[in-house]
Design an enzyme around this catalytic site. Structure first.
Site, PDB file in Angstrom:
ATOM      1  N   ASN A 141      39.926  43.523  37.958  1.00 51.78           N
ATOM      2  CA  ASN A 141      40.022  44.963  38.243  1.00 51.78           C
ATOM      3  C   ASN A 141      41.416  45.208  38.819  1.00 51.78           C
ATOM      4  O   ASN A 141      41.667  44.922  39.990  1.00 51.78           O
ATOM      5  CB  ASN A 141      38.934  45.352  39.251  1.00 51.78           C
ATOM      6  N   TRP A 142      42.284  45.723  37.968  1.00 50.60           N
ATOM      7  CA  TRP A 142      43.682  45.901  38.401  1.00 50.60           C
ATOM      8  C   TRP A 142      43.826  47.014  39.437  1.00 50.60           C
ATOM      9  O   TRP A 142      44.866  47.130  40.076  1.00 50.60           O
ATOM     10  CB  TRP A 142      44.571  46.231  37.195  1.00 50.60           C
ATOM     11  N   LYS A 143      42.802  47.856  39.555  1.00 50.07           N
ATOM     12  CA  LYS A 143      42.901  49.048  40.412  1.00 50.07           C
ATOM     13  C   LYS A 143      44.143  49.853  39.996  1.00 50.07           C
ATOM     14  O   LYS A 143      44.513  49.836  38.823  1.00 50.07           O
ATOM     15  CB  LYS A 143      42.901  48.644  41.892  1.00 50.07           C
ATOM     16  N   HIS A 181      32.379  51.933  41.594  1.00 50.29           N
ATOM     17  CA  HIS A 181      33.137  51.062  42.500  1.00 50.29           C
ATOM     18  C   HIS A 181      33.170  51.706  43.886  1.00 50.29           C
ATOM     19  O   HIS A 181      33.231  52.931  44.010  1.00 50.29           O
ATOM     20  CB  HIS A 181      34.558  50.849  41.967  1.00 50.29           C
ATOM     21  N   GLU A 197      35.395  52.113  45.962  1.00 48.88           N
ATOM     22  CA  GLU A 197      36.536  53.020  46.209  1.00 48.88           C
ATOM     23  C   GLU A 197      36.284  54.384  45.590  1.00 48.88           C
ATOM     24  O   GLU A 197      36.727  55.411  46.122  1.00 48.88           O
ATOM     25  CB  GLU A 197      37.825  52.360  45.689  1.00 48.88           C
ATOM     26  N   GLU A 221      29.420  44.068  45.393  1.00 48.42           N
ATOM     27  CA  GLU A 221      30.695  44.008  46.104  1.00 48.42           C
ATOM     28  C   GLU A 221      30.506  44.532  47.523  1.00 48.42           C
ATOM     29  O   GLU A 221      30.549  45.754  47.751  1.00 48.42           O
ATOM     30  CB  GLU A 221      31.746  44.860  45.394  1.00 48.42           C
ATOM     31  N   GLY A 223      39.305  43.317  49.382  1.00 52.98           N
ATOM     32  CA  GLY A 223      40.701  43.415  49.764  1.00 52.98           C
ATOM     33  C   GLY A 223      40.962  43.014  51.208  1.00 52.98           C
ATOM     34  O   GLY A 223      42.043  43.249  51.732  1.00 52.98           O
ATOM     35  N   SER A 252      37.327  39.680  47.465  1.00 52.74           N
ATOM     36  CA  SER A 252      38.210  38.570  47.856  1.00 52.74           C
ATOM     37  C   SER A 252      37.900  37.265  47.133  1.00 52.74           C
ATOM     38  O   SER A 252      38.013  36.190  47.713  1.00 52.74           O
ATOM     39  CB  SER A 252      38.197  38.385  49.379  1.00 52.74           C
ATOM     40  N   GLY A 278      39.720  41.755  42.219  1.00 53.79           N
ATOM     41  CA  GLY A 278      40.809  42.708  42.398  1.00 53.79           C
ATOM     42  C   GLY A 278      42.142  42.006  42.529  1.00 53.79           C
ATOM     43  O   GLY A 278      42.769  41.612  41.543  1.00 53.79           O
ATOM     44  N   GLY A 279      42.594  41.835  43.753  1.00 50.96           N
ATOM     45  CA  GLY A 279      43.939  41.326  44.021  1.00 50.96           C
ATOM     46  C   GLY A 279      44.305  40.074  43.242  1.00 50.96           C
ATOM     47  O   GLY A 279      45.412  39.983  42.687  1.00 50.96           O
TER      48      GLY A 279
HETATM   49  P1  PGA Z   1      39.422  42.194  45.812  1.00 53.70           P
HETATM   50  O1  PGA Z   1      38.766  43.468  45.094  1.00 53.70           O
HETATM   51  O2  PGA Z   1      39.181  41.005  44.896  1.00 53.70           O
HETATM   52  O3  PGA Z   1      40.885  42.524  45.931  1.00 53.70           O
HETATM   53  O4  PGA Z   1      38.747  42.015  47.119  1.00 53.70           O
HETATM   54  C1  PGA Z   1      37.554  43.373  44.385  1.00 53.70           C
HETATM   55  C2  PGA Z   1      37.172  44.730  43.838  1.00 53.70           C
HETATM   56  O5  PGA Z   1      37.312  45.736  44.559  1.00 53.70           O
HETATM   57  O6  PGA Z   1      36.720  44.834  42.672  1.00 53.70           O
END
Ligand code: PGA
Length: 244
Positions: free
Chosen positions: A9-11, A95, A97, A166, A172, A208, A229-230
């Site tokens: 997930n590049w966000k 998600h 966010e 999640e 993050g 994470s 994500g990251g």
């Molecule tokens: P993260 O994000 O791996 O950076 O914690 C995961 C996500 O929000 O899908």
């Protein structure tokens, strides 16, 4: 046997040049495995770039959100049919966010999952509790409520979806759920799925995930892969964890 699925997930990250380098590195570095599916969910403007780079490869691609509507006066929104035209296989819905920053309700998330399936996409429906909710002993109530909304919306099509657990406190933050904590929630979700006749749905863990913790997380019986994500922005890291 549920094969594992690892989704980046590049966000809201990337750019044409850095994406090109990342996609080339993912293509070059991935050794296809029968028991593993890999994908990236990119910002809308880069869907064409992802398609052009990844078509015909073991990699799938998708988006990070979708409208519940098929077309019309919804400025700024993107319809599932548009994503399908760009060859998307997946789309994230709900998600944390989106839920937190855009006020998406459980009902909205369910409607988005329905819209995705109607266009032939696989929705990856995200659920997860905040730290305050976990500390208050409410994760079952929160995750259960979020799951029930998706299940109620999809009805008989629930088996076609993917779930992602999640925990908001692990996204993050570098603070991963332990494999045992993840498994506890995944087992809870698996039981709900079983009751709904959808025990085969894949449940991804997100929060994470890194090369250093993926193997232990993926070894849990109800963890069917990761939503990352990251670490998905760094090719060597993502390749290592996807193959873990
Ligand atoms: P993260 O994000 O791996 O950076 O914690 C995961 C996500 O929000 O899908």
């Amino acid at each position: 046997m549920r094969g594992k699925l690892v989704v980046g997930n590049w966000k809201m990250n990337g750019g044409l040049a850095s994406n090109a380098a990342l996609l080339v590195a993912l293509l070059a570095g991935w050794k296809p495995r029968a028991d593993r599916d890999v994908a990236v969910c990119v910002p809308f403007p880069y869907l064409g770039q992802a398609r052009d780079a990844l078509a015909g490869s073991p990699w799938s691609w998708g988006a990070q959100d979708v409208s519940r509507h098929a077309s019309g006066a919804f400025t700024g929104d993107v319809a599932a049919g548009m994503l399908a035209e760009f060859g998307c296989r997946f789309v994230l819905v709900g998600h944390s966010e989106r839920r937190q920053l855009h006020g998406e309700s459980d009902a909205e998330v369910g409607a988005k999952a329905v819209a995705a399936l109607a266009a032939g996409l696989t929705p990856i429906a995200c659920v997860g509790e905040t730290l305050a909710e976990r500390d208050a002993g409410q994760w079952q109530a929160v995750v259960g409520r979020q799951f029930d909304a998706v299940a109620a919306a999809l009805e008989k099509d629930l088996p076609l979806a993917v779930l992602a657990y999640e925990p908001v406190w692990a996204i993050g933050t570098g603070r991963t759920a332990s494999p045992e904590q993840a498994q506890e929630v995944h087992a809870f979700l698996r039981e709900r799925l079983r009751q709904a006749g959808a025990a085969g749905v894949r449940i991804l863990y997100g929060g994470s995930v890194k090369a250093g913790n993926a193997r232990d997380l993926f070894a849990m019986p109800d963890v069917d892969g990761g939503l990352v994500g990251g670490a998905s922005l760094v090719a060597t890291e993502f390749l290592a964890l996807a193959g873990a």
